[in-house]
Motif scaffolding. Structure first.
Motif, PDB file in Angstrom:
ATOM      1  N   GLY A 106       0.843  -1.382  -0.121  1.00 26.49           N
ATOM      2  CA  GLY A 106       0.069   0.075  -0.167  1.00 26.49           C
ATOM      3  C   GLY A 106       0.992   1.417  -0.050  1.00 26.49           C
ATOM      4  N   GLU A 107       0.171   2.408  -0.042  1.00 24.33           N
ATOM      5  CA  GLU A 107       0.731   3.576   0.089  1.00 24.33           C
ATOM      6  C   GLU A 107       1.787   3.848   1.409  1.00 24.33           C
ATOM      7  OE1 GLU A 107      -0.058   8.459  -0.362  1.00 24.33           O
ATOM      8  OE2 GLU A 107      -1.551   7.011  -0.653  1.00 24.33           O
ATOM      9  N   PHE A 108       3.027   3.870   1.380  1.00 23.49           N
ATOM     10  CA  PHE A 108       3.892   3.920   2.601  1.00 23.49           C
ATOM     11  C   PHE A 108       3.399   5.129   3.457  1.00 23.49           C
ATOM     12  CE2 PHE A 108       7.973   5.220   4.716  1.00 23.49           C
ATOM     13  CZ  PHE A 108       8.023   4.146   5.254  1.00 23.49           C
ATOM     14  N   GLY A 109       3.666   4.629   4.542  1.00 20.94           N
ATOM     15  CA  GLY A 109       3.126   5.668   5.680  1.00 20.94           C
ATOM     16  C   GLY A 109       1.680   6.026   6.026  1.00 20.94           C
ATOM     17  N   ARG A 110       0.818   5.642   5.149  1.00 22.72           N
ATOM     18  CA  ARG A 110      -0.651   5.781   5.486  1.00 22.72           C
ATOM     19  C   ARG A 110      -1.200   4.849   6.459  1.00 22.72           C
ATOM     20  NH1 ARG A 110      -2.796  10.334   3.808  1.00 22.72           N
ATOM     21  NH2 ARG A 110      -4.699   9.193   3.537  1.00 22.72           N
ATOM     22  N   PRO A 111      -2.458   5.290   6.971  1.00 25.65           N
ATOM     23  CA  PRO A 111      -3.115   4.432   8.012  1.00 25.65           C
ATOM     24  C   PRO A 111      -3.286   3.048   7.488  1.00 25.65           C
ATOM     25  CG  PRO A 111      -3.930   6.692   7.835  1.00 25.65           C
ATOM     26  CD  PRO A 111      -3.122   6.526   6.765  1.00 25.65           C
ATOM     27  N   LEU A 112      -3.075   2.078   8.316  1.00 32.70           N
ATOM     28  CA  LEU A 112      -3.223   0.714   8.073  1.00 32.70           C
ATOM     29  C   LEU A 112      -4.768   0.450   7.941  1.00 32.70           C
ATOM     30  CD1 LEU A 112      -1.449  -2.046   7.794  1.00 32.70           C
ATOM     31  CD2 LEU A 112      -2.111  -2.467   9.940  1.00 32.70           C
ATOM     32  N   ARG A 113      -5.223  -0.121   6.901  1.00 32.18           N
ATOM     33  CA  ARG A 113      -6.483  -0.515   6.788  1.00 32.18           C
ATOM     34  C   ARG A 113      -6.892  -2.231   7.338  1.00 32.18           C
ATOM     35  NH1 ARG A 113      -8.615   2.931   3.122  1.00 32.18           N
ATOM     36  NH2 ARG A 113     -10.680   1.296   2.781  1.00 32.18           N
ATOM     37  N   PRO A 114      -8.115  -2.224   7.718  1.00 29.50           N
ATOM     38  CA  PRO A 114      -8.759  -3.618   8.311  1.00 29.50           C
ATOM     39  C   PRO A 114      -8.342  -4.712   7.182  1.00 29.50           C
ATOM     40  CG  PRO A 114     -10.277  -2.011   8.609  1.00 29.50           C
ATOM     41  CD  PRO A 114      -9.311  -1.203   7.965  1.00 29.50           C
ATOM     42  N   GLU A 115      -8.493  -4.286   5.970  1.00 33.21           N
ATOM     43  CA  GLU A 115      -8.155  -5.523   4.959  1.00 33.21           C
ATOM     44  C   GLU A 115      -6.775  -5.923   5.053  1.00 33.21           C
ATOM     45  OE1 GLU A 115     -11.309  -2.424   3.337  1.00 33.21           O
ATOM     46  OE2 GLU A 115      -9.466  -2.393   4.444  1.00 33.21           O
ATOM     47  N   THR A 116      -5.801  -5.324   5.505  1.00 34.08           N
ATOM     48  CA  THR A 116      -4.506  -5.471   5.448  1.00 34.08           C
ATOM     49  C   THR A 116      -4.452  -6.730   6.520  1.00 34.08           C
ATOM     50  OG1 THR A 116      -3.755  -3.531   4.573  1.00 34.08           O
ATOM     51  CG2 THR A 116      -2.007  -4.934   5.649  1.00 34.08           C
ATOM     52  N   ILE A 117      -5.100  -6.525   7.768  1.00 29.82           N
ATOM     53  CA  ILE A 117      -4.921  -7.352   8.859  1.00 29.82           C
ATOM     54  C   ILE A 117      -5.695  -8.872   8.310  1.00 29.82           C
ATOM     55  CG2 ILE A 117      -5.715  -7.832  11.109  1.00 29.82           C
ATOM     56  CD1 ILE A 117      -3.746  -5.631  10.897  1.00 29.82           C
ATOM     57  N   TYR A 118      -6.658  -8.586   7.799  1.00 28.52           N
ATOM     58  CA  TYR A 118      -7.522  -9.730   7.284  1.00 28.52           C
ATOM     59  C   TYR A 118      -6.658 -10.424   6.173  1.00 28.52           C
ATOM     60  CZ  TYR A 118     -11.456  -8.840  10.205  1.00 28.52           C
ATOM     61  OH  TYR A 118     -12.430  -8.500  11.517  1.00 28.52           O
ATOM     62  N   ASP A 119      -6.049  -9.899   5.319  1.00 31.76           N
ATOM     63  CA  ASP A 119      -5.266 -10.709   4.316  1.00 31.76           C
ATOM     64  C   ASP A 119      -4.214 -11.289   5.166  1.00 31.76           C
ATOM     65  OD1 ASP A 119      -6.600  -9.733   2.284  1.00 31.76           O
ATOM     66  OD2 ASP A 119      -5.531  -8.283   1.647  1.00 31.76           O
ATOM     67  N   TRP A 120      -3.550 -10.807   5.967  1.00 35.04           N
ATOM     68  CA  TRP A 120      -2.487 -11.255   6.840  1.00 35.04           C
ATOM     69  C   TRP A 120      -3.013 -12.613   7.451  1.00 35.04           C
ATOM     70  CZ3 TRP A 120      -1.407 -12.951  11.843  1.00 35.04           C
ATOM     71  CH2 TRP A 120      -0.286 -13.433  12.042  1.00 35.04           C
TER      72      TRP A 120
END
Length: 408
Positions: A314-328
């Motif tokens: 994603g865009e470096f330094g931008r707030p983490l989104r819930p989708e990133t957590i669920y992808d992990w």
């Protein structure tokens, strides 16, 4: 189904065909919301008036989204039958319930192999959205037919209520008896993770290796440790800013849970209440190491910057989104198939409450720490914990809680 407007090979826009009313996501400036469009792609004004009320009352974006979906299904059924929304009958609501249950399948067609029916929660949200819609128009806009319809369905009058209250509050309370009932699935005890399972999750995210330092994603290691030790909701953790993390400098470290929301990430702190959650020195030290990592990677750490930001995708330094957590999480489940396949970040919250109660922490302390409005919510959700002595043998819960410093 709905077909979108697609550029034709000749450069002209192909005609738009809409076979049903739809819920549409809308972005206005920094605000994200949902509207309901009819078959002509026009905003359904009666529905929009109700949804605007919900927005003004600061209902969560998720609530607006779910109710917009339910009302889109309701409006689609009205359009299919050529019905006027202000002249519906109880039979129409019963048909709508069957339509939701059968996932929109025409109830007049008999199939030899019926499709899987929708979950009861889906039907429940659909019915609640329709009843809230008609109650709003009965009281606020004064549509006589809406009042008659609502009172007929609920089996009671509105005279006892002097003002328009939350639809989530009045739909199940009082002496009302619905003509169109709902069968709720039995609700079992909330799931939780054992200390060993949480260790596997944290170690998979990031672990400290002798001689090499941290391996993996220190950010996610901090995220899961924070959820384990504080019981924060996913939205509360992702909305946490650096100014909200108060390091322990001679005192006990803590995090401030603020009534924040972020429409673009679809995040909102539930209950919109401020609370202070004390944390252990170990968690505070882990946060300090994470700060060093952010500086090394070139992140401009400001007080208002969310603690958890994009570092590797994603865009470096931008707030983490819930989708990133669920992808992990999906990747983790493939690597560790023996752990519960349905676990979610919210299981850490259930685990936190379970561990505190099993360790003998007073209920009112657990209530404040979790941010419940009243202790009744805590006791009804976790009533099985204090009654089931066998759970105490599942793990050394007291030792786990002792590491958190939960009673500080």
């Amino acid at each position: 189904m709905t077909s979108l407007t697609i550029p034709s090979p000749g450069g002209r826009l192909a005609s738009t065909v809409v076979a049903m009313a739809v819920r549409q996501r809308a972005v206005i400036g920094d605000e994200v919301t949902y509207v309901v469009l009819d078959r002509q792609w026009q905003v359904v004004e009666p529905v929009e008036a109700y949804l605007e009320y919900l927005r003004q009352e600061q209902y969560s974006l998720n609530t607006v989204r779910l109710y917009a979906q339910g009302l889109a299904s309701w409006w689609s059924m009205l359009e299919d039958g050529g019905l006027d929304w202000s002249r519906v009958k109880v039979d129409d609501l019963a048909r709508f319930k069957r339509r939701l249950r059968d996932r929109g399948i025409d109830s007049t067609v008999i199939t030899l192999r019926p499709e899987q029916t929708a979950a009861s929660s889906t039907v429940d949200v659909g019915l609640s959205s329709v009843l809230g819609f008609y109650r709003y128009h009965a009281i606020v806009t004064g549509v006589p037919a809406a009042r008659q319809f609502y009172e007929h369905v609920m089996g009671g009058t509105m005279e006892a209520r002097s003002r328009y209250a939350s639809f989530l509050g009045h739909l199940g309370g009082g002496q009302d008896r619905r003509v169109i009932g709902r069968r709720r699935e039995p609700k079992g005890p909330p799931p939780f993770l054992t200390p060993q399972q949480m260790k596997v999750i944290k170690d998979d995210a990031g672990r400290l290796e002798r001689g090499t330092g941290w391996c993996g994603d220190l950010r996610l290691r901090l995220f899961w440790t924070l959820l384990e030790e504080t019981g924060l909701r996913l939205a509360e953790a992702l909305l946490l800013r650096h100014r909200d993390w108060q390091p322990g400098t001679g005192t006990t470290a803590f995090v401030e849970v603020q009534p924040l929301e972020d429409g673009r990430r679809r995040l909102r702190a539930k209950n919109q209440q401020h609370r202070r959650v004390y944390i252990s020195d170990e968690l505070d030290d882990l946060y300090g190491e994470y700060l060093f990592l952010l500086v090394e990677l070139g992140v401009d750490v400001q007080d208002d910057l969310p603690v958890f930001v994009n570092l590797y995708r994603g865009e470096f330094g931008r707030p983490l989104r819930p989708e990133t957590i669920y992808d992990w999480i999906e990747g983790f489940k493939r690597r560790h198939p023996l752990l519960p396949s349905r676990w979610t970040p919210h299981w850490f919250r259930h685990t936190h409450a379970t561990a505190l109660l099993l360790a003998g922490v007073p209920e009112h302390v657990v209530q404040r720490r979790l941010g419940h409005r009243d202790i009744h919510t805590l006791m009804t959700t976790y009533a099985h914990v204090t009654e089931d002595a066998a759970m105490r043998a599942a793990a050394d819960w007291k030792a786990l809680v002792a590491r958190w410093g939960a009673t500080a």
